[in-house]
Design a protein around this motif. Sequence first.
Motif, PDB file in Angstrom:
ATOM      1  N   UNK A  26      44.174  37.068  30.380  1.00  0.00           N
ATOM      2  CA  UNK A  26      45.594  37.099  30.035  1.00  0.00           C
ATOM      3  C   UNK A  26      46.000  35.877  29.226  1.00  0.00           C
ATOM      4  N   UNK A  27      45.632  34.694  29.694  1.00  0.00           N
ATOM      5  CA  UNK A  27      45.990  33.463  28.988  1.00  0.00           C
ATOM      6  C   UNK A  27      44.779  32.598  28.658  1.00  0.00           C
ATOM      7  N   UNK A  76      42.535  27.725  27.372  1.00  0.00           N
ATOM      8  CA  UNK A  76      43.765  28.351  27.843  1.00  0.00           C
ATOM      9  C   UNK A  76      44.836  28.205  26.767  1.00  0.00           C
ATOM     10  N   UNK A  77      45.514  29.316  26.487  1.00  0.00           N
ATOM     11  CA  UNK A  77      46.695  29.261  25.616  1.00  0.00           C
ATOM     12  C   UNK A  77      47.760  28.543  26.440  1.00  0.00           C
ATOM     13  N   UNK A  78      48.253  27.412  25.944  1.00  0.00           N
ATOM     14  CA  UNK A  78      48.976  26.469  26.799  1.00  0.00           C
ATOM     15  C   UNK A  78      50.209  25.912  26.109  1.00  0.00           C
ATOM     16  N   UNK A  98      44.313  24.292  25.561  1.00  0.00           N
ATOM     17  CA  UNK A  98      43.786  23.217  26.400  1.00  0.00           C
ATOM     18  C   UNK A  98      42.454  23.704  26.960  1.00  0.00           C
ATOM     19  N   UNK A  99      41.527  22.790  27.125  1.00  0.00           N
ATOM     20  CA  UNK A  99      40.227  23.175  27.667  1.00  0.00           C
ATOM     21  C   UNK A  99      40.254  23.039  29.187  1.00  0.00           C
ATOM     22  N   UNK A 100      39.744  24.058  29.871  1.00  0.00           N
ATOM     23  CA  UNK A 100      39.743  24.060  31.327  1.00  0.00           C
ATOM     24  C   UNK A 100      38.349  23.829  31.898  1.00  0.00           C
ATOM     25  N   UNK A 114      50.390  27.816  31.379  1.00  0.00           N
ATOM     26  CA  UNK A 114      49.639  28.760  30.558  1.00  0.00           C
ATOM     27  C   UNK A 114      50.585  29.809  29.992  1.00  0.00           C
ATOM     28  N   UNK A 115      50.247  30.286  28.790  1.00  0.00           N
ATOM     29  CA  UNK A 115      51.014  31.331  28.114  1.00  0.00           C
ATOM     30  C   UNK A 115      50.111  32.541  27.888  1.00  0.00           C
ATOM     31  N   UNK A 116      50.659  33.737  27.948  1.00  0.00           N
ATOM     32  CA  UNK A 116      49.839  34.905  27.601  1.00  0.00           C
ATOM     33  C   UNK A 116      49.356  34.805  26.146  1.00  0.00           C
TER      34      UNK A 116
END
Length: 130
Positions: A80-81, A104-106, A51-53, A113-115
């Motif tokens: 981290x994520x 973000x890894x999501x 996902x874009x933050x 968020x995921x690592x």
Amino acid sequence: MFELEIEPRFSDTDALGHISNTALPVWFEQARTPVFKIFHPSLDVKAWPLIIARLEIDLLAQSYWHMPVKIRTGIGKIGNSSFHVVQEAWQNDKKIARGVAVLIHFDYDTEKALPIPDEIRATLSEHLID
């Protein structure tokens, strides 16, 4: 860096004949596809992991529709994520724009968020730029 050459369309211009500021975010998104494939090689949107933050773009010079634009894409900071995708747009050997997208890894099911997994982190690191 990853590279993508864009042939601007006439409809990408504004009333002054310049590339519109609305075209660059679209081009930068298209040029992020190799980064997307690092996380999700099939690009199946039903299991999308990003996902874009944040998105920021600095417009550095005028650009025009009748000349190709090269988009260069690399990786900036890796957290981290989240991680930064750093991009530049070049036309006629001149940098016309620079952008940074924070992705973000999501997990869309949990909305958390995921690592970033170690193997993906290692691949991202191969594309680090200053």
